[in-house]
Enzyme design. Structure first.
Site, mmCIF file in Angstrom:
data_model
loop_
_atom_site.group_PDB
_atom_site.id
_atom_site.type_symbol
_atom_site.label_atom_id
_atom_site.label_comp_id
_atom_site.label_asym_id
_atom_site.label_seq_id
_atom_site.Cartn_x
_atom_site.Cartn_y
_atom_site.Cartn_z
ATOM 1 N N TYR A 148 0.840 -1.210 0.000
ATOM 2 C CA TYR A 148 0.000 0.000 0.000
ATOM 3 C C TYR A 148 0.872 1.256 0.000
ATOM 4 O O TYR A 148 0.658 2.186 -0.775
ATOM 5 C CB TYR A 148 -0.903 -0.051 1.241
ATOM 6 C CG TYR A 148 -1.757 1.172 1.454
ATOM 7 C CD1 TYR A 148 -2.895 1.391 0.688
ATOM 8 C CD2 TYR A 148 -1.426 2.107 2.443
ATOM 9 C CE1 TYR A 148 -3.677 2.516 0.896
ATOM 10 C CE2 TYR A 148 -2.206 3.219 2.653
ATOM 11 C CZ TYR A 148 -3.337 3.426 1.878
ATOM 12 O OH TYR A 148 -4.115 4.545 2.091
ATOM 13 N N LYS A 199 -16.266 -1.531 18.983
ATOM 14 C CA LYS A 199 -16.079 -2.506 20.058
ATOM 15 C C LYS A 199 -16.652 -1.978 21.368
ATOM 16 O O LYS A 199 -17.265 -2.721 22.144
ATOM 17 C CB LYS A 199 -14.586 -2.812 20.230
ATOM 18 C CG LYS A 199 -13.994 -3.619 19.080
ATOM 19 C CD LYS A 199 -12.492 -3.769 19.249
ATOM 20 C CE LYS A 199 -11.829 -4.400 18.037
ATOM 21 N NZ LYS A 199 -10.373 -4.527 18.196
HETATM 22 P P1 NAD Z 1 -12.467 4.465 1.242
HETATM 23 O O1 NAD Z 1 -12.099 3.033 1.079
HETATM 24 O O2 NAD Z 1 -13.628 4.782 2.105
HETATM 25 O O3 NAD Z 1 -12.710 5.130 -0.193
HETATM 26 C C1 NAD Z 1 -12.038 4.719 -1.341
HETATM 27 C C2 NAD Z 1 -13.071 4.505 -2.431
HETATM 28 O O4 NAD Z 1 -12.405 4.096 -3.638
HETATM 29 C C3 NAD Z 1 -14.080 3.402 -2.099
HETATM 30 O O5 NAD Z 1 -15.396 3.909 -2.063
HETATM 31 C C4 NAD Z 1 -13.893 2.391 -3.203
HETATM 32 O O6 NAD Z 1 -15.103 1.782 -3.640
HETATM 33 C C5 NAD Z 1 -13.285 3.233 -4.304
HETATM 34 N N1 NAD Z 1 -12.609 2.382 -5.279
HETATM 35 C C6 NAD Z 1 -11.803 1.306 -5.023
HETATM 36 N N2 NAD Z 1 -11.448 0.722 -6.168
HETATM 37 C C7 NAD Z 1 -12.011 1.440 -7.175
HETATM 38 C C8 NAD Z 1 -12.009 1.305 -8.587
HETATM 39 N N3 NAD Z 1 -11.348 0.311 -9.172
HETATM 40 N N4 NAD Z 1 -12.702 2.201 -9.314
HETATM 41 C C9 NAD Z 1 -13.398 3.198 -8.714
HETATM 42 N N5 NAD Z 1 -13.434 3.377 -7.368
HETATM 43 C C10 NAD Z 1 -12.754 2.488 -6.610
HETATM 44 O O7 NAD Z 1 -11.145 5.207 1.742
HETATM 45 P P2 NAD Z 1 -10.947 6.671 2.336
HETATM 46 O O8 NAD Z 1 -10.607 6.527 3.760
HETATM 47 O O9 NAD Z 1 -12.082 7.545 1.955
HETATM 48 O O10 NAD Z 1 -9.620 7.103 1.581
HETATM 49 C C11 NAD Z 1 -9.609 7.977 0.448
HETATM 50 C C12 NAD Z 1 -8.176 8.112 -0.053
HETATM 51 O O11 NAD Z 1 -7.323 8.598 0.993
HETATM 52 C C13 NAD Z 1 -7.559 6.788 -0.503
HETATM 53 O O12 NAD Z 1 -6.725 7.012 -1.610
HETATM 54 C C14 NAD Z 1 -6.710 6.365 0.678
HETATM 55 O O13 NAD Z 1 -5.650 5.518 0.296
HETATM 56 C C15 NAD Z 1 -6.234 7.718 1.178
HETATM 57 N N6 NAD Z 1 -5.860 7.675 2.610
HETATM 58 C C16 NAD Z 1 -6.820 7.544 3.562
HETATM 59 C C17 NAD Z 1 -6.452 7.519 4.904
HETATM 60 C C18 NAD Z 1 -7.468 7.398 6.012
HETATM 61 O O14 NAD Z 1 -7.084 7.460 7.169
HETATM 62 N N7 NAD Z 1 -8.758 7.215 5.727
HETATM 63 C C19 NAD Z 1 -5.097 7.608 5.266
HETATM 64 C C20 NAD Z 1 -4.147 7.723 4.263
HETATM 65 C C21 NAD Z 1 -4.537 7.782 2.933
#
Ligand code: NAD
Length: 339
Positions: A148, A199
């Site tokens: 990741y 939890k």
């Molecule tokens: P999330 O999983 O809730 O949202 C990601 C979305 O991407 C999901 O709804 C999923 O269905 C969609 N997705 C996955 N594969 C796909 C595809 N092939 N085509 C179209 N859509 C697709 O995650 P989040 O927490 O909202 O994170 C958003 C972004 O921020 C991501 O890139 C994540 O890596 C990054 N991020 C989040 C955090 C956190 O703490 N939440 C921390 C670091 C980075």
């Protein structure tokens, strides 16, 4: 009204759903794209398309006629997920990120914001619980966390090279543990704050005070509320800063302390049960010096206030789930009694 047209990928996910609402409130025209619709509410997007961004043709469709792309789509989850499914994550996220960026270039989108992660930071800088906050330049020499983190670091570089060699401006944000309501709270992809709220809500509603914590619970993190997250990325998109930028809180706390805060919010005495489980790095915190310089701003909401709101929402979800289960059980016993 800004009149600007914006694409949010991952708009069916946790941060994307909040971001769409935030942008709509500020007068943007918004297209949301995701594999799925938002799970916990109706999207505010003007247009929402369910597309798989691992296909270039779909990326071209998603990025048509927009001024800005917020690229949030990713195959992602908490430690339980990202420490297990390396091949799937690296494969899917490389395709989503590379094809979306390239489609934005082909469609002449002026500005593209990529959501990276604190998982780009080298594991060798995160070996103790009282870890020094991570500065942006600490990402090198590279040794990111899991597949990741490797994808995030690689796409950061891709964004930087695209902005140097093509006619597209890129912005790169590194999130540090974003939490809040309307996020995944069960099923294996949930992150620590949501899992803890679930939890403890379960403990409260069932009267069983035992709460499982992965490892000794002394591992540390910082946690940032989603309202600060969307404010921060909107500010970054509007800035002229093209290097990676941390976005998180810089208050370091242990998972045990996180459990105590949530238990306090729930008004519950809990019994911590330490079990084996993936813990990730031993400690991680955000250095916000550059964030303050670049955006003249930093996250505002206290952890306690953010967790109180999140806990209330998750307790409601758990109560509903337990209600359905007891209703189903009751219906089953009525049916069994009648047969
Ligand atoms: P999330 O999983 O809730 O949202 C990601 C979305 O991407 C999901 O709804 C999923 O269905 C969609 N997705 C996955 N594969 C796909 C595809 N092939 N085509 C179209 N859509 C697709 O995650 P989040 O927490 O909202 O994170 C958003 C972004 O921020 C991501 O890139 C994540 O890596 C990054 N991020 C989040 C955090 C956190 O703490 N939440 C921390 C670091 C980075």
């Amino acid at each position: 009204m800004t009149g600007q047209r914006v694409l949010v990928t991952g708009a069916g996910g946790f941060i994307g759903h909040h971001l769409v609402h935030y942008l709509k409130e500020r007068g943007y025209w918004v297209r949301g794209v995701d594999l799925k619709l938002p799970e916990f509410g109706v999207t505010a997007a003007d247009e929402f398309e369910q597309l798989d961004l691992r296909e270039k043709v779909n990326c071209l469709r998603a990025t048509r006629d927009v001024d800005q792309v917020y690229a949030l789509a990713a195959d992602m989850g908490g430690m339980g997920f990202i420490s297990k499914y390396h091949a799937e994550i690296l494969h899917n996220n490389l395709l989503i990120s590379t094809l979306t960026l390239d489609a934005a270039r082909e469609n002449r989108v002026p500005r593209f914001l990529y959501t990276s992660s604190a998982c780009v930071y080298p594991e060798y800088k995160q070996l103790t619980t009282d870890v020094a906050p991570l500065k942006e330049e600490d990402a090198y020499p590279a040794d990111p966390q899991d597949a990741y983190g490797w994808e995030k670091l690689t796409t950061e570089r891709l964004c930087q090279h695209y902005s140097e060699e093509y006619d597209i401006e890129t912005r790169i944000v590194r999130f540090h543990n974003i939490f809040g309501p309307l996020g995944t709270w069960e099923g294996g992809r949930e992150k620590a704050p949501a899992a803890m709220c679930r939890k403890i809500a379960h403990a409260k509603l069932t009267g069983d005070p035992r709460v499982e914590i992965w490892g000794d619970g002394k591992q540390t993190r910082s946690f940032c509320h989603v309202t600060d997250c969307v404010e921060g990325i909107h500010r970054l998109m509007g800035s002229d800063f093209s290097e990676p930028l941390n976005l998180g809180q810089d208050r370091l706390i242990s998972i045990n302390d996180l459990a105590d805060i949530v238990a306090g919010i729930a008004g519950l005495e809990i019994e911590r049960v330490h079990v084996a489980g993936p813990q990730g790095v031993r400690g991680r915190n955000s250095d916000n010096t550059r964030l303050r310089q670049v955006l003249d701003w930093e996250p505002q909401l206290s952890l306690e206030d953010g967790l109180a709101e999140t806990y209330r929402w998750i307790e409601g979800q758990v109560a509903e789930r337990l209600g359905w289960e007891s209703l189903e059980n009751a219906e089953l016993s009525v049916a069994q009694a009648a047969s």
